[in-house]
Design a protein around this motif. Structure first.
Motif: not given
Length: 182
Positions: A109-112, A72-74, A12-17
């Protein structure tokens, strides 16, 4: 880009990736500060990922940033010093840091919030300090374990205290009598 997609398939997109990329680099590549990048390469990260699979921390951090950006992550490469947890001095509450402790890692960066990603094997990221509630719960656990370990002694002290409370007049009278006799 294909490598990053392959590493994160089904995640899933986010920390798992992010963790999938980090763990892949830590498991499949060798950290070697002495390895040098070829002077004729156009892409040190590509050479590291697909040919040498060996290099210093900056190649791990750069590769993590490139792979995460392709998803697609910063992401950014960060440099500083690594404070080795095993060198922590309990008495001085200090970790000595020397020039040889210079280190490079990645942040995403995830959110801010910028979060540390440590793709280099042999390095660890310390967990954040516990919040107030976690500290209170931990102190209560320590207190409980201490009470359980010292149950017999605490029982004796409690019985002596109860006897003292209920027999205080008799004890006071006995002490006054002893004082008068002396």
């Amino acid at each position: 880009h294909n490598l990053a997609d392959r590493l994160t398939t089904g995640k899933s997109r986010g920390w798992a990736q992010i963790v999938a990329v980090e763990q892949y680099l830590r498991a499949e590549y060798t950290l070697d500060r002495g390895t040098k990048v070829s002077l004729d390469t156009n892409s040190p990260v590509e050479e590291f990922l697909f040919e040498t699979k060996c290099g210093p921390e900056y190649l791990f951090a750069g590769s993590a940033a490139v792979l995460l950006r392709s998803l697609g992550y910063r992401a950014r490469v960060v440099s500083g010093f690594y404070a080795h947890p095993d060198k922590y001095d309990d008495h001085r509450h200090h970790t000595p840091v020397h020039a040889a402790d210079a280190h490079v890692w990645c942040e995403v960066s995830l959110s801010s919030t910028w979060l540390t990603v440590e793709p280099s094997p042999g390095y660890e990221v310390l967990a954040p300090l516990p919040g107030v509630w976690e500290q209170v719960v931990e102190r209560l656990h320590v207190l409980w374990r201490s009470l359980v370990r010292n149950a017999v002694l605490l029982g004796i002290v409690a019985i002596a205290l109860l006897i003292t409370i209920f027999q205080r007049r008799a004890l006071e009278s006995a002490l006054r009598t002893l004082e008068w006799q002396v």
